[in-house]
Design an enzyme around this catalytic site. Sequence first.
Site, mmCIF file in Angstrom:
data_model
loop_
_atom_site.group_PDB
_atom_site.id
_atom_site.type_symbol
_atom_site.label_atom_id
_atom_site.label_comp_id
_atom_site.label_asym_id
_atom_site.label_seq_id
_atom_site.Cartn_x
_atom_site.Cartn_y
_atom_site.Cartn_z
ATOM 1 C CD GLU A 39 -6.293 1.020 -7.581
ATOM 2 O OE1 GLU A 39 -6.568 2.219 -7.336
ATOM 3 O OE2 GLU A 39 -6.111 0.170 -6.705
ATOM 4 C CD GLU A 72 -3.218 3.664 -4.485
ATOM 5 O OE1 GLU A 72 -3.616 4.124 -3.398
ATOM 6 O OE2 GLU A 72 -3.756 3.927 -5.575
#
Length: 302
Positions: free
Chosen positions: A242, A126
């Site tokens: 995810e 991220e």
Amino acid sequence: MNLGRGINFGNALDALDGGPRLPLEHRYFDEVAAAGFATVRLPARWSAHAAATPPYTIDPAFFRRVDAGVAAALDHGLRVVLNVHHYDGICAAPDEHRPRFLALWRQIAAHYAGHDNRLCFELLNEPRGELTADRWNAVLAEALAVVREACPERTVIIGSAEMNSPAALPALAVPDDDHLVATVHYYAPFEFTHQNAGWVAGAERWLGRTWGSPADEDAVRADLAKVAAWGRDRRLPIFIGEFGAFSAADMVSRARWTAFVRTEAERLGLSWAYWEFGTDFGAFDPESATWREPLRRALLGV
Ligand code: BGC
């Protein structure tokens, strides 16, 4: 490489001080392999276990912990996605932290050179903040080159900016390399998946959001179709590294959303890893040492 069905051992090697924590026990690998998963993602917070000054040496004790996780996964016939997780510095001050980020990868790649090719690397969880798409594209190309010095053919996973969001995928510059997989994280609608999540400001206001209308399904279909089309155009396998819904949401909606995202991903040929195994999104309950059946079934279909 197609990573198939996976699960994150989140909050283990990546645990934050004061946050939830999963001890990475051998029996959890037994559970994951026996349930039928093919892959585990092992988020690792290297930046909290490496010197702050050159040559930014990684603590050998942390390497031993990661080694144990990697070995346990491989021993169970699982593929492993090992990443750099929670490196806030590189997101807040990319120029300052770039040399340290590259030094981490130089050490990690050298350490695992020659390892089984079922071990894959993912460059950064991220990217966000000051690490905008343009800056990230430059840093990721450098990090990939560093990895390639020691691991010329290992699968490397690269993700979009803006927290691996699907919307940022078009801005990802894909280096010319035959062993890449692209990753996104899927948490939409965020007001559903992150209701009452303590680390998201205002998330208590979303408590009670359910999921499952035809319009909800259409939105997921449209999002994932765009991701799949991007991958097809670039001949790149896609890994949803995810996706998951926080434990504050009601279980019926969580299971419905999880099953829908999972089956839609598989229909489109995308591999995935559920966030996460045994803490606050947990598909498995460590206290009773049993799977949360609705989530297990949503993920594996049986
Ligand atoms: C973070 C976790 C968080 C999850 C869902 C992960 O990338 O490491 O702390 O719970 O995303 O928001």
